[in-house]
Design a protein around this motif. Structure first.
Motif, PDB file in Angstrom:
ATOM      1  N   PRO A   1     -58.250 -21.126   1.457  1.00  0.00           N
ATOM      2  CA  PRO A   1     -57.805 -22.119   2.431  1.00  0.00           C
ATOM      3  C   PRO A   1     -59.031 -22.878   2.920  1.00  0.00           C
ATOM      4  O   PRO A   1     -60.075 -22.284   3.194  1.00  0.00           O
ATOM      5  CB  PRO A   1     -57.179 -21.272   3.550  1.00  0.00           C
ATOM      6  N   ASN A   2     -58.922 -24.212   3.007  1.00  0.00           N
ATOM      7  CA  ASN A   2     -60.094 -25.001   3.370  1.00  0.00           C
ATOM      8  C   ASN A   2     -59.710 -26.241   4.160  1.00  0.00           C
ATOM      9  O   ASN A   2     -58.561 -26.695   4.122  1.00  0.00           O
ATOM     10  CB  ASN A   2     -60.902 -25.370   2.121  1.00  0.00           C
ATOM     11  N   LEU A   3     -60.679 -26.779   4.859  1.00  0.00           N
ATOM     12  CA  LEU A   3     -60.468 -27.943   5.724  1.00  0.00           C
ATOM     13  C   LEU A   3     -61.642 -28.892   5.570  1.00  0.00           C
ATOM     14  O   LEU A   3     -62.805 -28.464   5.609  1.00  0.00           O
ATOM     15  CB  LEU A   3     -60.351 -27.502   7.186  1.00  0.00           C
ATOM     16  N   THR A   4     -61.347 -30.181   5.403  1.00  0.00           N
ATOM     17  CA  THR A   4     -62.386 -31.206   5.318  1.00  0.00           C
ATOM     18  C   THR A   4     -62.104 -32.300   6.345  1.00  0.00           C
ATOM     19  O   THR A   4     -60.992 -32.825   6.408  1.00  0.00           O
ATOM     20  CB  THR A   4     -62.442 -31.839   3.918  1.00  0.00           C
ATOM     21  N   ILE A   5     -63.094 -32.622   7.144  1.00  0.00           N
ATOM     22  CA  ILE A   5     -63.020 -33.737   8.086  1.00  0.00           C
ATOM     23  C   ILE A   5     -64.044 -34.765   7.647  1.00  0.00           C
ATOM     24  O   ILE A   5     -65.235 -34.449   7.519  1.00  0.00           O
ATOM     25  CB  ILE A   5     -63.304 -33.282   9.528  1.00  0.00           C
TER      26      ILE A   5
ATOM     27  N   PHE B   1     -76.536 -29.796   6.746  1.00  0.00           N
ATOM     28  CA  PHE B   1     -76.643 -28.355   6.982  1.00  0.00           C
ATOM     29  C   PHE B   1     -75.545 -27.666   6.197  1.00  0.00           C
ATOM     30  O   PHE B   1     -74.387 -28.101   6.202  1.00  0.00           O
ATOM     31  CB  PHE B   1     -76.490 -28.010   8.464  1.00  0.00           C
ATOM     32  N   GLU B   2     -75.883 -26.567   5.519  1.00  0.00           N
ATOM     33  CA  GLU B   2     -74.907 -25.853   4.694  1.00  0.00           C
ATOM     34  C   GLU B   2     -75.170 -24.358   4.766  1.00  0.00           C
ATOM     35  O   GLU B   2     -76.323 -23.917   4.702  1.00  0.00           O
ATOM     36  CB  GLU B   2     -74.983 -26.340   3.248  1.00  0.00           C
TER      37      GLU B   2
ATOM     38  N   LEU C   1     -67.551 -16.986   3.145  1.00  0.00           N
ATOM     39  CA  LEU C   1     -67.318 -18.100   4.064  1.00  0.00           C
ATOM     40  C   LEU C   1     -68.329 -19.182   3.731  1.00  0.00           C
ATOM     41  O   LEU C   1     -69.542 -18.922   3.706  1.00  0.00           O
ATOM     42  CB  LEU C   1     -67.483 -17.652   5.517  1.00  0.00           C
ATOM     43  N   HIS C   2     -67.828 -20.390   3.476  1.00  0.00           N
ATOM     44  CA  HIS C   2     -68.696 -21.494   3.054  1.00  0.00           C
ATOM     45  C   HIS C   2     -68.388 -22.704   3.933  1.00  0.00           C
ATOM     46  O   HIS C   2     -67.235 -23.113   4.055  1.00  0.00           O
ATOM     47  CB  HIS C   2     -68.429 -21.828   1.576  1.00  0.00           C
ATOM     48  N   TYR C   3     -69.414 -23.255   4.554  1.00  0.00           N
ATOM     49  CA  TYR C   3     -69.195 -24.465   5.347  1.00  0.00           C
ATOM     50  C   TYR C   3     -70.444 -25.330   5.346  1.00  0.00           C
ATOM     51  O   TYR C   3     -71.554 -24.846   5.112  1.00  0.00           O
ATOM     52  CB  TYR C   3     -68.765 -24.125   6.786  1.00  0.00           C
ATOM     53  N   TRP C   4     -70.220 -26.631   5.582  1.00  0.00           N
ATOM     54  CA  TRP C   4     -71.351 -27.544   5.727  1.00  0.00           C
ATOM     55  C   TRP C   4     -70.971 -28.676   6.671  1.00  0.00           C
ATOM     56  O   TRP C   4     -69.789 -28.912   6.946  1.00  0.00           O
ATOM     57  CB  TRP C   4     -71.810 -28.098   4.375  1.00  0.00           C
ATOM     58  N   ALA C   5     -71.992 -29.366   7.148  1.00  0.00           N
ATOM     59  CA  ALA C   5     -71.804 -30.544   7.992  1.00  0.00           C
ATOM     60  C   ALA C   5     -72.953 -31.499   7.722  1.00  0.00           C
ATOM     61  O   ALA C   5     -74.107 -31.083   7.591  1.00  0.00           O
ATOM     62  CB  ALA C   5     -71.779 -30.158   9.470  1.00  0.00           C
TER      63      ALA C   5
ATOM     64  N   GLU D   1     -69.385 -35.677   7.155  1.00  0.00           N
ATOM     65  CA  GLU D   1     -68.360 -34.786   6.609  1.00  0.00           C
ATOM     66  C   GLU D   1     -68.577 -33.373   7.140  1.00  0.00           C
ATOM     67  O   GLU D   1     -69.715 -32.914   7.295  1.00  0.00           O
ATOM     68  CB  GLU D   1     -68.420 -34.772   5.088  1.00  0.00           C
ATOM     69  N   PHE D   2     -67.462 -32.696   7.420  1.00  0.00           N
ATOM     70  CA  PHE D   2     -67.481 -31.282   7.756  1.00  0.00           C
ATOM     71  C   PHE D   2     -66.516 -30.575   6.818  1.00  0.00           C
ATOM     72  O   PHE D   2     -65.378 -31.022   6.638  1.00  0.00           O
ATOM     73  CB  PHE D   2     -67.060 -31.040   9.207  1.00  0.00           C
ATOM     74  N   TYR D   3     -66.954 -29.466   6.221  1.00  0.00           N
ATOM     75  CA  TYR D   3     -66.116 -28.682   5.314  1.00  0.00           C
ATOM     76  C   TYR D   3     -66.183 -27.217   5.722  1.00  0.00           C
ATOM     77  O   TYR D   3     -67.247 -26.696   6.072  1.00  0.00           O
ATOM     78  CB  TYR D   3     -66.590 -28.824   3.869  1.00  0.00           C
ATOM     79  N   LEU D   4     -65.033 -26.538   5.648  1.00  0.00           N
ATOM     80  CA  LEU D   4     -64.962 -25.107   5.908  1.00  0.00           C
ATOM     81  C   LEU D   4     -63.986 -24.487   4.921  1.00  0.00           C
ATOM     82  O   LEU D   4     -62.836 -24.926   4.822  1.00  0.00           O
ATOM     83  CB  LEU D   4     -64.488 -24.838   7.336  1.00  0.00           C
TER      84      LEU D   4
END
Length: 238
Positions: A121-125, A178-179, A158-162, A135-138
Motif C-alpha cells: 500500500p502506498n501514497l504519493t502527494i 530526502f529518502e 518502510l520506504h519514503y521520500w520527500a 513530491e512525497f511518497y510513502l
C-alpha cells in the motif's frame, strides 16, 4: 448530388468519432522513467492515468526492479493501481496498492521468485506549480506468505521520500531530496533497522514542452558505515 450527399454523410459519422477519440486520448497520460541508484541498481518505472472526471483519475503503475539488484531477488517486479485526486491547483494525492513478484519479502531473497511475494500500500502527494515542484511518497512493503527457510526470515520494509524544488525557468529546477529505507521487521526479526537515509540536492533539466526530463540527486547517507548516495532519473511523458 448523390455523391455529395454520401460524402456529407460519411463526414457526419467520422467527425464525431474523431472528436470522441481525441477526447479519450486527452484523458489518458503515461510516464516512463529509467532510474539508477546504488541500492536498487537500474530499474525502469511506468505510471499511467485516465481522467474519470475533473476530480480524480484512475491510475496504474509498475516497477521492474529486476533491472538491477532485483535480479537477485527472484526477478522482483511490482504492479499496482489506485486513484489520483486533484486536491487543488497543482496538487494531487494518489493512494495505490501494488502486488509484488519475486523473493525479497517472502523468503528474504533466499528462495525462488514467486507471484505474491508481497503487497505494498502506498501514497504519493505531488506538487507542480509555476515556480515550485515537490513530491512525497510513502510505501509499506509487507510479505503475503512465509517461504523463508529455518535459517532465514521474511522481510518487511518502510520506504519514503520527500523532495522540494524551485523552478528557475522552463528548463532548469533545483531543490533538496530526502529518502529513507527501513527494514521494518519480519518473521524472525524483532527490531527495525535503517538500510539508508539519503539527503542532498538535486538538479533537473526539463523539456519546456513537457515531453521529458533528467534529474540527478546526490549527497550524504546518515546511516553509519554508509558514505554517499547518487540517483539518476531520465523520464518521458506520453
Amino acid at each position: 448530388m448523390g455523391a455529395f450527399a454520401l460524402l456529407v454523410a460519411l463526414f457526419s459519422m467520422v467527425l464525431p468519432a474523431s472528436a470522441f477519440a481525441q477526447e479519450e486520448e486527452d484523458k489518458f497520460s503515461m510516464t516512463v522513467t529509467l532510474n539508477s541508484d546504488q541500492f536498487f541498481g537500474f530499474y525502469p518505472f511506468f505510471s499511467g492515468s485516465y481522467a474519470v472526471n475533473d476530480k480524480f483519475d484512475f491510475t496504474f503503475y509498475g516497477i521492474l526492479w529486476s533491472g538491477g539488484t532485483g535480479s537477485a531477488w527472484g526477478n522482483w517486479t511490482e504492479f499496482g493501481a489506485g486513484l489520483k485526486f486533484n486536491v487543488t491547483e497543482g496538487v494531487t494525492i494518489a493512494p495505490q496498492i501494488g502486488l509484488l513478484g519475486g523473493s525479497l519479502l517472502s523468503s528474504g531473497a533466499l528462495g525462488g521468485g514467486i507471484l505474491g511475494d508481497g503487497i505494498v500500500p502506498n501514497l504519493t502527494i505531488a506538487l507542480s506549480r509555476e515556480k515550485t515542484e515537490g513530491e512525497f511518497y510513502l510505501g509499506y512493503y509487507t510479505p503475503l506468505r512465509d517461504e523463508a527457510p529455518e535459517e532465514g526470515s521474511t522481510l518487511a520494509y518502510l520506504h519514503y521520500w520527500a523532495n522540494f524544488g524551485y523552478k528557475f525557468g522552463s528548463l532548469v529546477s533545483a531543490g533538496l531530496h530526502f529518502e529513507h529505507l527501513m527494514l521494518a521487521g519480519g518473521s524472525n526479526i524483532e527490531e527495525s533497522s535503517d538500510v539508508y537515509q539519503w539527503f542532498g540536492p538535486y538538479v533537473q533539466f526539463a523539456d519546456p514542452k513537457g515531453r521529458g526530463w533528467a534529474r540527478f540527486s546526490s549527497g550524504t547517507d546518515f546511516v553509519e558505515a554508509n558514505d554517499s548516495f547518487f540517483k539518476l532519473t531520465v523520464g518521458m511523458n506520453f
